[in-house]
Design an enzyme around this catalytic site. Structure first.
Site, PDB file in Angstrom:
ATOM      1  N   HIS A 132       0.765  -1.806  -0.276  1.00  0.00           N
ATOM      2  CA  HIS A 132      -0.023   0.617  -0.198  1.00  0.00           C
ATOM      3  C   HIS A 132       0.765   0.806  -0.284  1.00  0.00           C
ATOM      4  CE1 HIS A 132      -3.741   2.165   0.396  1.00  0.00           C
ATOM      5  NE2 HIS A 132      -4.172   2.208   1.343  1.00  0.00           N
ATOM      6  N   GLN A 146      -0.704   4.910   1.015  1.00  0.00           N
ATOM      7  CA  GLN A 146      -0.246   5.358   2.125  1.00  0.00           C
ATOM      8  C   GLN A 146       0.749   5.283   2.873  1.00  0.00           C
ATOM      9  OE1 GLN A 146      -3.498   4.512   4.242  1.00  0.00           O
ATOM     10  NE2 GLN A 146      -1.845   5.293   5.367  1.00  0.00           N
ATOM     11  N   CYS A 187      -3.623   2.792   9.313  1.00  0.00           N
ATOM     12  CA  CYS A 187      -3.659   3.942   8.718  1.00  0.00           C
ATOM     13  C   CYS A 187      -5.603   3.724   8.223  1.00  0.00           C
ATOM     14  CB  CYS A 187      -4.010   2.463   7.337  1.00  0.00           C
ATOM     15  SG  CYS A 187      -4.269   1.240   7.445  1.00  0.00           S
TER      16      CYS A 187
HETATM   17  N1  NVA Z   1      -4.400  -3.956   5.411  1.00  0.00           N
HETATM   18  C1  NVA Z   1      -6.033  -3.795   5.801  1.00  0.00           C
HETATM   19  C2  NVA Z   1      -5.351  -2.373   4.919  1.00  0.00           C
HETATM   20  C3  NVA Z   1      -6.758  -0.974   4.642  1.00  0.00           C
HETATM   21  C4  NVA Z   1      -6.218   0.016   4.380  1.00  0.00           C
HETATM   22  C5  NVA Z   1      -6.362  -3.660   3.972  1.00  0.00           C
HETATM   23  O1  NVA Z   1      -6.050  -4.359   3.520  1.00  0.00           O
HETATM   24  O2  NVA Z   1      -7.385  -3.799   4.467  1.00  0.00           O
HETATM   25  N1   CP Z   2      -6.387   3.282   4.277  1.00  0.00           N
HETATM   26  C1   CP Z   2      -7.255   3.124   3.040  1.00  0.00           C
HETATM   27  O1   CP Z   2      -6.060   3.066   2.067  1.00  0.00           O
HETATM   28  O2   CP Z   2      -8.449   3.248   3.670  1.00  0.00           O
HETATM   29  P1   CP Z   2      -9.111   3.334   2.445  1.00  0.00           P
HETATM   30  O3   CP Z   2      -9.442   1.315   2.438  1.00  0.00           O
HETATM   31  O4   CP Z   2     -11.499   2.922   3.571  1.00  0.00           O
HETATM   32  O5   CP Z   2      -9.471   3.395   1.099  1.00  0.00           O
END
Ligand code: NVA
Ligand code: CP
Length: 308
Positions: free
Chosen positions: A133, A136, A267
Site C-alpha cells: 500500500h 498509504q 491507516c
Molecule cells: N491491511 C488493510 C489495509 C486497509 C487500508 C487491508 O488490506 O484491508
Molecule cells: N487507508 C485506506 O487505504 O483506507 P481505505 O481502505 O478507506 O481507502
C-alpha cells in the site's frame, strides 16, 4: 516556484519505485499543496480508478486530489464494469489507457496490478494490493515528518499483522535508512521477499527488527502504528485472527513503553478494542486524522509528478 519533477519510473506500484530524492520531492510538493503555496494544474487530465475492494479514503482522496488539480476521475468496480464478467486485464488496461492519463488500481493479487501496468500505456498507481500500500506509506511518512522534521532518528514500531501496510512501511523505512520494528504473532510476519529486500537496502545495518513481542517493539519508539488484524479478503480468518492477535492491541500500557513524545498512527478503518483501544485512538498523541488528510496532498503530489 517549486516544480514537479518527472519520476524515473513510469508507474508507482511499490514503495521502491521511487528513489529517496523523489520521495522527499513528493513530500515537499505535498506540503506545499497543504500550505496552499503551490498551484499546479492538470486540466483535462483524467484519472481512472479501479476498485476491486472497498475504499473510503483512497477513493475520495484521489477524487478530491484530481479535482483540486483541475482534472477529473472515472471510478470503476467489478459490478459496474466488464471487469466482473471476466474481461482480461490486458484488454481493460489497453482500453482505459486510451481514455485516461493515469490509472490507480486497488486489487487483490499484486501480479494483477503488474499485469495492468504491463499492458497500460499510461502510468499505473498501486491503490493497495495484498502485497503493498505505497500511497498509504507516502502519507504516513509525510505525517511523521510533520511531527519530527528530521526522519533520521525516528524509530517506527508497527504492532499487528505483517500485511500490505507493514510491507510498504518496511520498504519506505529501508529507503530512508530508519529503524523499523514489526511486532506480530508467529506466522503473521511480513512478506519474506519484502524483508529480504529491506535487509539488502539496509546493507549490514541491523535496522529492521521483526519480533513477536509488542513491548520490545514499542520500547522508546517514536511512532506506534497499527492496522486491522484481518485485511480485506481475509473475512473467513477473522475469528481465528482475533484470537491469535490478542496481546497485540495498542493500549495505554503499550503507549507508556514508547517515547514520551511518541505519536500514534493507523491507516484506517480501525476496529476499536481489537488492534487499538478507543482511549489511545482518541488520545492527544493520535495523528490518525492528519494522516488520513495527508493522503490527499501526497497523492496530489504523486499525480503531479507522474503526469504533469
Ligand atoms: N491491511 C488493510 C489495509 C486497509 C487500508 C487491508 O488490506 O484491508
Ligand atoms: N487507508 C485506506 O487505504 O483506507 P481505505 O481502505 O478507506 O481507502
Amino acid at each position: 516556484m517549486l516544480k514537479p519533477i518527472k519520476l524515473a519510473n513510469e508507474n508507482f506500484l511499490s514503495s521502491l519505485d521511487i528513489s529517496i530524492e523523489e520521495f522527499f520531492h513528493i513530500l515537499k510538493i505535498a506540503k506545499n499543496f497543504k500550505n496552499k503555496d503551490l498551484n499546479i494544474k492538470l486540466e483535462d487530465k483524467v484519472l481512472g480508478l479501479i476498485f476491486d475492494k472497498s475504499s473510503t479514503r483512497t477513493r475520495v482522496s484521489f477524487q478530491v486530489a484530481m479535482s483540486r488539480l483541475g482534472g477529473t476521475t472515472v471510478d470503476l468496480n467489478p459490478s459496474t464494469s466488464q471487469i466482473g464478467r471476466g474481461e482480461p486485464i490486458r484488454d481493460t488496461a489497453r482500453v482505459l489507457s486510451r481514455y485516461c492519463d493515469v490509472i490507480a488500481i486497488r486489487t487483490f493479487k499484486h501480479s494483477d496490478l503488474e499485469e495492468y501496468a504491463k499492458w497500460s500505456s499510461k502510468p499505473v498507481i498501486n491503490a493497495l494490493t495484498d502485497l503493498e500500500h505505497p500511497c498509504q506509506a507516502l502519507a504516513d511518512f509525510m505525517t511523521i515528518k510533520e511531527e519530527f522534521v528530521d526522519l533520521k532518528n525516528v524509530v517506527l514500531a508497527f504492532i499487528g499483522d505483517g500485511n500490505n501496510v507493514a510491507n510498504s512501511l518496511i520498504l519506505c523505512g529501508a529507503l530512508l535508512g530508519i529503524e523499523v520494528r514489526i511486532a506480530c504473532p508467529k506466522g503473521y510476519e511480513p512478506n519474506s521477499l519484502v524483508i529480504n529486500k529491506a535487509y539488502e537496502i539496509y546493507k549490514n545495518k541491523n535496522l529492521l527488527k521483526i519480533t513477536n513481542d509488542p513491548n520490545a517493539a514499542a520500547l522508546g519508539a517514536n511512532v506506534l502504528y497499527t492496522d486491522v488484524w484481518s485485511s480485506m479478503g481475509e473475512e473467513k480468518q477473522k475469528e481465528k485472527k482475533d484470537k491469535v492477535f490478542r496481546g497485540f492491541t495498542i493500549d495505554s500500557d503499550l503507549v507508556n513503553k514508547a517515547d514520551k513524545d511518541a505519536i500514534i498512527l493507523h491507516c484506517l478503518p480501525a476496529y476499536r478494542s481489537k488492534e487499538i483501544t478507543d482511549k489511545v485512538f482518541e488520545s492527544s498523541k493520535s495523528r490518525i486524522f492528519d494522516q488520513a488528510e495527508n493522503r490527499m496532498y501526497s497523492q496530489q503530489a504523486l499525480l503531479s509528478c507522474l503526469i504533469s
